[in-house]
Design a protein around this motif. Structure first.
Motif, PDB file in Angstrom:
ATOM      1  N   SER A 100     -16.610   4.672   8.852  1.00 15.20           N
ATOM      2  CA  SER A 100     -15.337   5.135   9.409  1.00 15.20           C
ATOM      3  C   SER A 100     -15.219   6.647   9.381  1.00 15.20           C
ATOM      4  CB  SER A 100     -14.172   4.515   8.652  1.00 15.20           C
ATOM      5  OG  SER A 100     -14.177   3.131   8.830  1.00 15.20           O
ATOM      6  N   ALA A 101     -15.476   7.246   8.253  1.00 17.23           N
ATOM      7  CA  ALA A 101     -15.424   8.703   8.105  1.00 17.23           C
ATOM      8  C   ALA A 101     -15.709   9.035   6.663  1.00 17.23           C
ATOM      9  CB  ALA A 101     -14.068   9.248   8.508  1.00 17.23           C
ATOM     10  N   PRO A 159      -3.462   9.463   3.297  1.00 18.91           N
ATOM     11  CA  PRO A 159      -3.181   8.721   4.541  1.00 18.91           C
ATOM     12  C   PRO A 159      -4.444   8.138   5.171  1.00 18.91           C
ATOM     13  CG  PRO A 159      -1.992  10.798   4.520  1.00 18.91           C
ATOM     14  CD  PRO A 159      -2.952  10.837   3.364  1.00 18.91           C
ATOM     15  N   ARG A 160      -5.524   8.898   5.164  1.00 13.05           N
ATOM     16  CA  ARG A 160      -6.777   8.406   5.743  1.00 13.05           C
ATOM     17  C   ARG A 160      -7.359   7.270   4.904  1.00 13.05           C
ATOM     18  NH1 ARG A 160      -9.644   6.914   9.594  1.00 13.05           N
ATOM     19  NH2 ARG A 160     -11.805   7.507   9.638  1.00 13.05           N
ATOM     20  N   LEU A 161      -7.343   7.446   3.592  1.00 17.62           N
ATOM     21  CA  LEU A 161      -7.846   6.408   2.704  1.00 17.62           C
ATOM     22  C   LEU A 161      -7.019   5.136   2.845  1.00 17.62           C
ATOM     23  CD1 LEU A 161      -9.772   5.453   0.513  1.00 17.62           C
ATOM     24  CD2 LEU A 161      -8.238   6.482  -1.172  1.00 17.62           C
ATOM     25  N   ARG A 162      -5.722   5.294   2.923  1.00 18.93           N
ATOM     26  CA  ARG A 162      -4.843   4.138   3.093  1.00 18.93           C
ATOM     27  C   ARG A 162      -5.198   3.383   4.364  1.00 18.93           C
ATOM     28  NH1 ARG A 162       0.148   3.029   5.805  1.00 18.93           N
ATOM     29  NH2 ARG A 162       1.218   1.341   4.751  1.00 18.93           N
ATOM     30  N   TRP A 167       0.798  -1.218   0.000  1.00 22.07           N
ATOM     31  CA  TRP A 167       0.000   0.000   0.000  1.00 22.07           C
ATOM     32  C   TRP A 167       0.831   1.269   0.000  1.00 22.07           C
ATOM     33  CZ3 TRP A 167      -4.563   0.397  -1.693  1.00 22.07           C
ATOM     34  CH2 TRP A 167      -5.340  -0.749  -1.749  1.00 22.07           C
ATOM     35  N   GLU A 168       2.073   1.214   0.483  1.00 22.89           N
ATOM     36  CA  GLU A 168       2.864   2.437   0.450  1.00 22.89           C
ATOM     37  C   GLU A 168       3.089   2.907  -0.992  1.00 22.89           C
ATOM     38  OE1 GLU A 168       5.128  -1.143   0.778  1.00 22.89           O
ATOM     39  OE2 GLU A 168       3.715  -0.524   2.285  1.00 22.89           O
ATOM     40  N   ALA A 169       3.193   1.998  -1.936  1.00 18.07           N
ATOM     41  CA  ALA A 169       3.340   2.380  -3.346  1.00 18.07           C
ATOM     42  C   ALA A 169       2.044   2.946  -3.907  1.00 18.07           C
ATOM     43  CB  ALA A 169       3.786   1.173  -4.169  1.00 18.07           C
ATOM     44  N   VAL A 170       0.906   2.445  -3.435  1.00 15.46           N
ATOM     45  CA  VAL A 170      -0.371   2.960  -3.900  1.00 15.46           C
ATOM     46  C   VAL A 170      -0.560   4.403  -3.419  1.00 15.46           C
ATOM     47  CG1 VAL A 170      -2.879   2.675  -3.771  1.00 15.46           C
ATOM     48  CG2 VAL A 170      -1.408   0.676  -4.041  1.00 15.46           C
ATOM     49  N   ASP A 171      -0.161   4.670  -2.172  1.00 18.80           N
ATOM     50  CA  ASP A 171      -0.278   6.025  -1.635  1.00 18.80           C
ATOM     51  C   ASP A 171       0.377   7.065  -2.525  1.00 18.80           C
ATOM     52  OD1 ASP A 171      -1.753   5.612   0.623  1.00 18.80           O
ATOM     53  OD2 ASP A 171      -0.060   5.630   1.997  1.00 18.80           O
ATOM     54  N   ALA A 172       1.551   6.734  -3.047  1.00 12.79           N
ATOM     55  CA  ALA A 172       2.309   7.691  -3.849  1.00 12.79           C
ATOM     56  C   ALA A 172       1.580   8.087  -5.121  1.00 12.79           C
ATOM     57  CB  ALA A 172       3.680   7.109  -4.178  1.00 12.79           C
ATOM     58  N   ARG A 173       0.608   7.266  -5.565  1.00 17.66           N
ATOM     59  CA  ARG A 173      -0.053   7.527  -6.834  1.00 17.66           C
ATOM     60  C   ARG A 173      -1.507   7.948  -6.702  1.00 17.66           C
ATOM     61  NH1 ARG A 173       2.235   2.941  -6.886  1.00 17.66           N
ATOM     62  NH2 ARG A 173       0.388   1.748  -7.279  1.00 17.66           N
ATOM     63  N   LEU A 174      -1.991   8.088  -5.514  1.00 16.17           N
ATOM     64  CA  LEU A 174      -3.398   8.478  -5.373  1.00 16.17           C
ATOM     65  C   LEU A 174      -3.613   9.903  -5.856  1.00 16.17           C
ATOM     66  CD1 LEU A 174      -4.425   7.030  -1.914  1.00 16.17           C
ATOM     67  CD2 LEU A 174      -5.350   6.431  -4.133  1.00 16.17           C
ATOM     68  N   ASP A 175      -4.639  10.110  -6.627  1.00 10.75           N
ATOM     69  CA  ASP A 175      -4.979  11.443  -7.111  1.00 10.75           C
ATOM     70  C   ASP A 175      -5.388  12.363  -5.958  1.00 10.75           C
ATOM     71  OD1 ASP A 175      -4.487  10.761  -9.745  1.00 10.75           O
ATOM     72  OD2 ASP A 175      -6.574  10.207 -10.137  1.00 10.75           O
ATOM     73  N   ALA A 176      -6.075  11.832  -5.007  1.00 11.65           N
ATOM     74  CA  ALA A 176      -6.555  12.630  -3.883  1.00 11.65           C
ATOM     75  C   ALA A 176      -5.499  12.633  -2.786  1.00 11.65           C
ATOM     76  CB  ALA A 176      -7.878  12.067  -3.377  1.00 11.65           C
ATOM     77  N   ALA A 177      -4.402  13.347  -3.026  1.00 14.98           N
ATOM     78  CA  ALA A 177      -3.253  13.331  -2.119  1.00 14.98           C
ATOM     79  C   ALA A 177      -3.616  13.791  -0.707  1.00 14.98           C
ATOM     80  CB  ALA A 177      -2.123  14.183  -2.683  1.00 14.98           C
ATOM     81  N   ALA A 178      -4.540  14.683  -0.594  1.00 15.60           N
ATOM     82  CA  ALA A 178      -4.897  15.196   0.727  1.00 15.60           C
ATOM     83  C   ALA A 178      -5.539  14.135   1.621  1.00 15.60           C
ATOM     84  CB  ALA A 178      -5.837  16.384   0.585  1.00 15.60           C
ATOM     85  N   LEU A 230     -15.942   4.935  -4.766  1.00 15.65           N
ATOM     86  CA  LEU A 230     -15.817   3.758  -3.917  1.00 15.65           C
ATOM     87  C   LEU A 230     -17.178   3.328  -3.391  1.00 15.65           C
ATOM     88  CD1 LEU A 230     -12.617   4.569  -1.850  1.00 15.65           C
ATOM     89  CD2 LEU A 230     -12.843   3.125  -3.856  1.00 15.65           C
ATOM     90  N   SER A 231     -18.226   4.043  -3.740  1.00 12.93           N
ATOM     91  CA  SER A 231     -19.551   3.692  -3.222  1.00 12.93           C
ATOM     92  C   SER A 231     -20.228   2.669  -4.075  1.00 12.93           C
ATOM     93  CB  SER A 231     -20.406   4.927  -3.115  1.00 12.93           C
ATOM     94  OG  SER A 231     -20.523   5.550  -4.372  1.00 12.93           O
TER      95      SER A 231
END
Length: 184
Positions: free
Chosen positions: A174-175, A119-122, A105-116, A183-184
């Motif tokens: 969760s939030a 961390p929460r999504l991860r 998942w650390e590699a997926v984090d680097a490519r998420l469009d929603a950077a903000a 994702l819905s």
């Protein structure tokens, strides 16, 4: 002309005409490369090549009763990716258990469009059971139907829908996140 045939007909035809496999490669390479690029970007090209070798070798084992060819191809892709992660884990040096997880998942984090919200999504995605997470990502990222995702993972469609519902419910509880992806 073979390009007019649907995927299942093409796979059946490859038994007597191996060239009938080519339209499948043309139709599905972009989506399958995207699957690999989101999960293992440095190896995506090699993994796609491995996928096509494995799919061609296993084409006689395709069973349309278990789902469409597209889902079967994503199932082969999932197996190729899992083998890649296992190879990486075997190359890792260190004490047992300190190796690389089979879901980087650390590699997926680097490519998420929603950077903000990365961390929460991860954290939310990592908190899901692996099967629920995989189903959710196959539907959200790869745009498979729940039935196709079920076939890719190798479980009954009803089980997949139930697990997908559970995953979505857990994420919503969760939030709430404001995401560009669905994702819905």
């Amino acid at each position: 002309m073979t390009t007019d045939l649907d995927d299942e007909e093409l796979l059946a035809r490859t038994a007597r005409d191996p060239a009938a496999f080519e339209p499948l490669v043309v139709r599905h390479s972009a989506a399958l490369h995207g699957y690999f690029a989101r999960r293992a970007p440095a190896a995506a090209d090699d993994l796609l090549a491995e996928l096509w070798l494995r799919a061609y070798a296993a084409r006689q084992g395709f069973d349309a009763a278990r789902g469409p060819a597209r889902a079967w191809l994503f199932g082969v892709a999932r197996n190729v990716l899992s083998a890649h992660w296992r190879r990486l884990a075997q190359q890792h040096t260190g004490p047992p258990g300190a190796g690389r997880d089979d879901d980087p998942w650390e590699a997926v984090d680097a490519r998420l469009d929603a950077a903000a919200v990365a961390p929460r999504l991860r954290a939310l995605l990592t908190g899901l059971p692996p099967d629920e997470r995989e189903l959710l990502l196959l539907v959200a990222w790869e745009q498979l139907t729940p039935g196709e995702a079920a076939a890719a993972v190798g479980i009954p469609a009803g089980t997949a829908r139930s697990r997908l519902h559970r995953a979505r419910t857990r994420l919503r509880a969760s939030a709430p996140l404001k995401l560009t992806g669905d994702l819905s």
